[in-house]
Scaffold this motif. Structure first.
Motif, PDB file in Angstrom:
ATOM      1  N   GLY A 280       0.561  -1.408   0.520  1.00  0.00           N
ATOM      2  CA  GLY A 280       0.352   0.056   0.043  1.00  0.00           C
ATOM      3  C   GLY A 280       1.185   0.966   0.215  1.00  0.00           C
ATOM      4  O   GLY A 280       0.219   2.601  -0.175  1.00  0.00           O
ATOM      5  N   ALA A 281       1.880   1.230  -0.086  1.00  0.00           N
ATOM      6  CA  ALA A 281       2.806   2.185  -0.074  1.00  0.00           C
ATOM      7  C   ALA A 281       2.534   3.631  -1.524  1.00  0.00           C
ATOM      8  O   ALA A 281       2.232   4.353  -0.709  1.00  0.00           O
ATOM      9  CB  ALA A 281       4.368   2.062  -0.395  1.00  0.00           C
ATOM     10  N   GLY A 282       2.159   3.188  -2.519  1.00  0.00           N
ATOM     11  CA  GLY A 282       1.557   3.753  -3.561  1.00  0.00           C
ATOM     12  C   GLY A 282       0.355   4.963  -2.801  1.00  0.00           C
ATOM     13  O   GLY A 282      -0.208   6.004  -3.496  1.00  0.00           O
ATOM     14  N   ASP A 283      -0.612   4.204  -2.200  1.00  0.00           N
ATOM     15  CA  ASP A 283      -1.596   5.100  -1.660  1.00  0.00           C
ATOM     16  C   ASP A 283      -1.434   5.807  -0.600  1.00  0.00           C
ATOM     17  O   ASP A 283      -1.840   7.656  -0.593  1.00  0.00           O
ATOM     18  CB  ASP A 283      -2.985   4.100  -0.786  1.00  0.00           C
ATOM     19  CG  ASP A 283      -3.142   3.180  -1.716  1.00  0.00           C
ATOM     20  OD1 ASP A 283      -3.676   3.376  -2.733  1.00  0.00           O
ATOM     21  OD2 ASP A 283      -3.925   1.990  -1.072  1.00  0.00           O
ATOM     22  N   PHE A 284      -0.661   5.403  -0.045  1.00  0.00           N
ATOM     23  CA  PHE A 284       0.278   7.016   1.224  1.00  0.00           C
ATOM     24  C   PHE A 284       0.824   7.809   0.873  1.00  0.00           C
ATOM     25  O   PHE A 284       1.177   9.184   1.145  1.00  0.00           O
ATOM     26  CB  PHE A 284       1.430   5.881   2.429  1.00  0.00           C
ATOM     27  CG  PHE A 284       2.061   7.007   3.240  1.00  0.00           C
ATOM     28  CD1 PHE A 284       1.421   7.377   3.956  1.00  0.00           C
ATOM     29  CD2 PHE A 284       3.502   6.800   2.516  1.00  0.00           C
ATOM     30  CE1 PHE A 284       2.811   8.077   4.908  1.00  0.00           C
ATOM     31  CE2 PHE A 284       4.613   8.079   3.117  1.00  0.00           C
ATOM     32  CZ  PHE A 284       4.162   8.963   4.510  1.00  0.00           C
ATOM     33  N   LEU A 285       2.057   7.685  -0.687  1.00  0.00           N
ATOM     34  CA  LEU A 285       2.600   8.811  -1.694  1.00  0.00           C
ATOM     35  C   LEU A 285       1.695   9.421  -2.257  1.00  0.00           C
ATOM     36  O   LEU A 285       1.240  11.253  -1.724  1.00  0.00           O
ATOM     37  CB  LEU A 285       3.625   7.517  -2.282  1.00  0.00           C
ATOM     38  CG  LEU A 285       4.809   7.059  -1.914  1.00  0.00           C
ATOM     39  CD1 LEU A 285       5.775   6.320  -3.048  1.00  0.00           C
ATOM     40  CD2 LEU A 285       5.849   8.035  -1.268  1.00  0.00           C
ATOM     41  N   MET A 286       0.187   9.338  -2.873  1.00  0.00           N
ATOM     42  CA  MET A 286      -0.090  10.046  -3.515  1.00  0.00           C
ATOM     43  C   MET A 286      -1.415  10.414  -2.578  1.00  0.00           C
ATOM     44  O   MET A 286      -1.530  11.631  -2.988  1.00  0.00           O
ATOM     45  CB  MET A 286      -1.869   9.209  -4.151  1.00  0.00           C
ATOM     46  CG  MET A 286      -0.993   8.096  -5.658  1.00  0.00           C
ATOM     47  SD  MET A 286      -0.853  10.026  -6.769  1.00  0.00           S
ATOM     48  CE  MET A 286      -2.365  10.752  -6.940  1.00  0.00           C
ATOM     49  N   ARG A 287      -1.320   9.968  -0.958  1.00  0.00           N
ATOM     50  CA  ARG A 287      -2.109  10.922   0.008  1.00  0.00           C
ATOM     51  C   ARG A 287      -1.103  12.298   0.621  1.00  0.00           C
ATOM     52  O   ARG A 287      -1.808  13.247   0.376  1.00  0.00           O
ATOM     53  CB  ARG A 287      -1.977  10.023   1.353  1.00  0.00           C
ATOM     54  CG  ARG A 287      -3.398  10.536   2.204  1.00  0.00           C
ATOM     55  CD  ARG A 287      -3.718   9.585   3.422  1.00  0.00           C
ATOM     56  NE  ARG A 287      -2.716   8.732   3.843  1.00  0.00           N
ATOM     57  CZ  ARG A 287      -2.359   7.902   3.828  1.00  0.00           C
ATOM     58  NH1 ARG A 287      -3.470   6.769   3.520  1.00  0.00           N
ATOM     59  NH2 ARG A 287      -0.933   7.598   5.028  1.00  0.00           N
ATOM     60  N   VAL A 288       0.000  11.737   0.903  1.00  0.00           N
ATOM     61  CA  VAL A 288       1.208  12.865   1.048  1.00  0.00           C
ATOM     62  C   VAL A 288       1.582  13.903   0.128  1.00  0.00           C
ATOM     63  O   VAL A 288       0.642  15.418   0.049  1.00  0.00           O
ATOM     64  CB  VAL A 288       2.207  12.787   1.290  1.00  0.00           C
ATOM     65  CG1 VAL A 288       4.048  13.771   1.045  1.00  0.00           C
ATOM     66  CG2 VAL A 288       2.432  11.525   1.708  1.00  0.00           C
ATOM     67  N   VAL A 289       1.215  13.309  -1.509  1.00  0.00           N
ATOM     68  CA  VAL A 289       1.540  14.207  -2.621  1.00  0.00           C
ATOM     69  C   VAL A 289       0.471  15.196  -2.760  1.00  0.00           C
ATOM     70  O   VAL A 289       0.101  16.364  -3.382  1.00  0.00           O
ATOM     71  CB  VAL A 289       1.181  13.872  -3.935  1.00  0.00           C
ATOM     72  CG1 VAL A 289       1.430  14.653  -4.893  1.00  0.00           C
ATOM     73  CG2 VAL A 289       2.827  12.947  -3.889  1.00  0.00           C
ATOM     74  N   ARG A 290      -1.045  14.178  -2.095  1.00  0.00           N
ATOM     75  CA  ARG A 290      -2.405  15.122  -2.677  1.00  0.00           C
ATOM     76  C   ARG A 290      -2.332  16.585  -1.223  1.00  0.00           C
ATOM     77  O   ARG A 290      -2.626  18.071  -1.979  1.00  0.00           O
ATOM     78  CB  ARG A 290      -3.769  14.763  -2.470  1.00  0.00           C
ATOM     79  CG  ARG A 290      -5.107  15.166  -2.544  1.00  0.00           C
ATOM     80  CD  ARG A 290      -6.453  14.216  -2.297  1.00  0.00           C
ATOM     81  NE  ARG A 290      -6.400  13.342  -3.349  1.00  0.00           N
ATOM     82  CZ  ARG A 290      -6.785  13.384  -4.797  1.00  0.00           C
ATOM     83  NH1 ARG A 290      -7.368  14.477  -4.894  1.00  0.00           N
ATOM     84  NH2 ARG A 290      -6.866  12.346  -4.945  1.00  0.00           N
ATOM     85  N   ARG A 291      -2.007  16.133  -0.182  1.00  0.00           N
ATOM     86  CA  ARG A 291      -2.020  17.563   0.811  1.00  0.00           C
ATOM     87  C   ARG A 291      -1.625  18.297   0.131  1.00  0.00           C
ATOM     88  O   ARG A 291      -1.666  19.877   0.684  1.00  0.00           O
ATOM     89  CB  ARG A 291      -1.853  16.335   2.333  1.00  0.00           C
ATOM     90  CG  ARG A 291      -1.824  17.319   2.997  1.00  0.00           C
ATOM     91  CD  ARG A 291      -1.792  16.449   5.026  1.00  0.00           C
ATOM     92  NE  ARG A 291      -1.576  17.086   5.533  1.00  0.00           N
ATOM     93  CZ  ARG A 291      -2.869  17.819   6.317  1.00  0.00           C
ATOM     94  NH1 ARG A 291      -4.270  17.439   5.938  1.00  0.00           N
ATOM     95  NH2 ARG A 291      -3.346  18.429   7.436  1.00  0.00           N
ATOM     96  N   ALA A 292      -0.409  18.305  -0.226  1.00  0.00           N
ATOM     97  CA  ALA A 292       1.362  18.962  -0.055  1.00  0.00           C
ATOM     98  C   ALA A 292       0.677  20.023  -1.164  1.00  0.00           C
ATOM     99  O   ALA A 292       1.413  20.905  -1.326  1.00  0.00           O
ATOM    100  CB  ALA A 292       1.942  18.458  -0.415  1.00  0.00           C
ATOM    101  N   LEU A 293       0.071  19.860  -2.453  1.00  0.00           N
ATOM    102  CA  LEU A 293      -0.054  20.120  -3.991  1.00  0.00           C
ATOM    103  C   LEU A 293      -1.769  20.058  -4.343  1.00  0.00           C
ATOM    104  O   LEU A 293      -1.116  21.059  -5.746  1.00  0.00           O
ATOM    105  CB  LEU A 293       0.969  19.290  -5.315  1.00  0.00           C
ATOM    106  CG  LEU A 293       2.615  19.316  -4.749  1.00  0.00           C
ATOM    107  CD1 LEU A 293       3.390  18.517  -5.570  1.00  0.00           C
ATOM    108  CD2 LEU A 293       2.569  20.822  -4.860  1.00  0.00           C
TER     109      LEU A 293
END
Length: 656
Positions: A212-225
């Motif tokens: 599930g690392a992909g979901d975590f990375l997308m969550r971080v990116v969405r929050r930042a950008l």
């Protein structure tokens, strides 16, 4: 269907229960067989990564290729439409494994006792090469096998070739034995890189994805950008860069991040063609990001004898420059077209879950980077122990049967993703072997230096042209290896540092995947976006312009690779690179403090390219004048035409 088959490392999915040969029993048998082979291969390779000295290197390579051919045969059988074809692929895969078993015994005997290969060895070599090329053709297309056959035949008729290629004709039996058994052929450096390094890194990335690392990375990116101008496009850029940390395939990048980012980009105002182009350019860039770098870094380490940690460190600044260029291009398009950010559509995740996710996914990755760059462990051992840590954290955190199933799924899927790389790196030996063994490579180097007449600029232009031609039909890793054997010595001869020459060729090999006709990454992205592939390719090359400019910058300014030089020199080169890339992006996109007309755009691009030069009397005036033009606010321009019901430009408006 073979997913991502033309990418030089794309995943080969296990057979599904509802596809393949008629009869549920046959399908179930092939599914179980593929899983069993994959698990056995996974256990052997991870064990060898933790203890690389347990088996001699030459035997490891034969073992690696034997598993790859066996698994590829059963996977292709599972995707066949008839029982006869399925049986033929099972026989081919099993025969390939048997040939490798013989090769393992014979190469081990030669290492100990020496001597010449005999007639039975020639038959095995011919059978092995034929099986390998047939499997390669079915997995990634027939360009590489056909080119391999041509290069195998050329040395046999060397005395009848034109002057630049002419050489003493090679004895067929000696040549074939050396190509199959020798260290410069099928079982040579590229296959060794797949065996020692690439497999375990691919498996490590697969475990991260399944967990599930992909979901975590997308969550971080969405929050930042997400709320930034053109936020959906910037999310795609950042997600591709982060996913590239562990990815070996640009197709995997697109299918992992693109299914999320492309629809969001389209809803926020990017046209379908542009959205797919941004995702394709970002996904190809993932193969330039250390530590994995699409497996090419490991092959480069073997070909150049440069330690892997130095290659990974050298790739860091160029990768940042590439993604900064792509990010800037997306921002310029968003500013020009008035594309805003993306409003939050999902409830925020709690701090505790974010922390636990960071520990599970970022922790092992940070340990891997530390072991590679700081502790300077052997890459395979570093990835092996990082994988052990990742599995341990996942099992301790979740403590469920489902967590165990996740591990088994990843252990099966990982080898399926690695099998294409193993096959390609072996098949590349049919290209490299004849070139090195016959002396054809030396003839070409001499000829190219003569044609270039000592001009580095001309040789770089020839190299770019060769990469476009080869990259149109070969996977990125195969393109790099062939360019490295044919052209890297010529670049070094004209003064380019060894690492810069090979990094330059690696960039060209990857970026070639954005251009027609194969452009597999573009096809995947355009399929998700429901866009036109040729238009998508044009936009992908436009947004990925950094893939051509950044390598030119570090060829002329090798301090960007963090190899030698003073800190002030590095800072000066970074400043020059930033201005050059800003001018070129502003010119190609047509926006710098406002929309720009064709004449200004051409001027900005020209001055940016002039800034690549290392002559102060050329690059200083060019960058100063270019900066002045870019910073000068343009006059009012007429509004762009838009369709009635969408933010996309109407047909006929071809502004990027």
């Amino acid at each position: 269907m073979i997913a991502g088959s033309r990418l030089g490392g794309g995943p080969v999915e296990p057979p599904a229960d509802d596809a393949g040969t008629p009869g549920s029993l046959g399908r179930r048998f092939l599914t179980v067989a593929c899983a069993a082979i994959a698990l056995a291969w996974f256990a052997v390779q991870v064990g060898l990564s933790l203890d690389p000295t347990a088996v001699p290197a030459v035997e490891q390579r034969a073992l690696h290729l034997g598993f790859a051919l066996l698994l590829a045969g059963f996977v292709l059988a599972g995707r066949s439409r008839s029982r006869i074809a399925a049986a033929a692929w099972i026989v081919a895969g099993s025969a390939g494994a048997a040939v490798e078993a013989y090769a393992l015994r014979e190469m081990a005997f030669q290492v100990v006792y020496g001597g010449l290969y005999e007639s039975p060895d020639l038959l095995v070599a011919v059978a092995g090469i034929v099986i390998l090329l047939i499997v390669t053709g079915r997995l990634i297309g027939w360009v590489l096998p056909v080119l391999g056959v041509v290069l195998l035949v050329l040395p046999m008729v060397g005395d009848r070739l034109p002057s630049i290629l002419r050489m003493a004709s090679s004895d067929p039996s000696r040549l074939l034995n050396q190509v199959w058994f020798g260290n410069d052929g099928v079982h040579g450096v590229p296959l060794d890189a797949s065996n020692r390094y690439i497999f375990v890194f691919i498996v490590f990335g697969t475990f991260l994805t399944v967990f599930g690392a992909g979901d975590f990375l997308m969550r971080v990116v969405r929050r930042a950008l997400a709320r930034a101008r053109g936020g959906a496009g910037k999310m795609s850029v950042a997600a591709s860069a982060l996913f590239g940390l562990t990815s070996d395939s640009s197709a995997a990048n697109v299918t992992t991040t693109g299914v999320v980012t492309i629809p969001v980009m389209k809803r926020s105002g990017f046209s379908a063609d542009r959205a797919a182009g941004i995702e394709a350019a970002g996904s190809v860039g993932g193969l330039l990001v250390p530590p994995v770098m699409g497996s090419v870094a490991f092959i480069m380490a073997g070909l150049t004898a440069i330690p892997y940690h130095e290659i990974a460190l050298a790739a860091a600044v160029p990768a940042v420059l590439y993604y900064a260029t792509l990010y800037l291009a997306v921002d310029r398009v968003a500013a020009r077209d008035g594309i805003r950010g993306v409003p939050a559509s999902e409830p925020p995740v709690g701090f505790r879950q974010n922390l636990l996710d960071a520990i599970e996914y970022v922790g092992p990755l940070a340990i891997l980077v530390h072991l590679l760059v700081v502790a300077r462990w052997e890459p395979s051992q570093a990835a092996g122990w990082a994988l052990v840590l990742l599995v341990a954290i996942h099992l301790v955190r979740h403590r469920s049967v489902e967590a165990v199933k996740d591990c088994l799924r990843a252990a099966v899927l990982g080898p399926h993703r690695a099998v294409v790389v193993a096959i390609i790196t072996a098949a590349v030996g049919t290209l490299v072997g004849p070139i090195l063994i016959s002396g054809l490579g030396l003839n070409l180097v001499t000829g190219l230096v003569s044609v270039g007449s000592g001009s580095l600029a001309l040789l770089l232009a020839l190299t770019v042209a060769a990469s476009v031609v080869l990259g149109s039909g070969l996977p990125a890793s195969a393109t790099y290896v062939l360019l490295a054997v044919l052209l890297a010595p010529s670049l070094v001869e004209l003064g380019v540092p060894l690492l810069a020459a090979h990094m330059f060729l690696m960039y060209l090999g990857n970026v070639a995947d954005l251009s027609p006709p194969t452009m597999a990454t573009v096809y995947v992205a355009s399929g998700i976006a429901e866009a036109r592939p040729m238009r998508t390719s044009g936009y992908a090359m436009l947004f990925g312009i950094g893939g051509l400019v950044v390598p030119l910058l570090f060829v002329f300014r090798p301090e960007l690779l963090l190899v030698g030089g003073e800190p002030l020199g590095l800072l000066a080169s970074l400043a020059v690179a930033a201005v050059v890339l800003y001018l070129i992006v502003s010119g190609t996109i047509g926006y710098a403090r406002g929309p720009r007309g064709p004449a200004t755009r051409c001027l900005l691009v020209t001055l940016g390219l002039a800034g690549v030069s290392t002559h102060p009397w050329v690059f200083v005036p060019a960058l100063v004048l270019g900066s002045a033009v870019a910073l000068l606010r343009p006059g009012p321009t007429p509004p762009r035409a838009f369709s009635k019901n969408t933010s996309e430009p109407v047909e006929g408006n071809t502004t990027p």
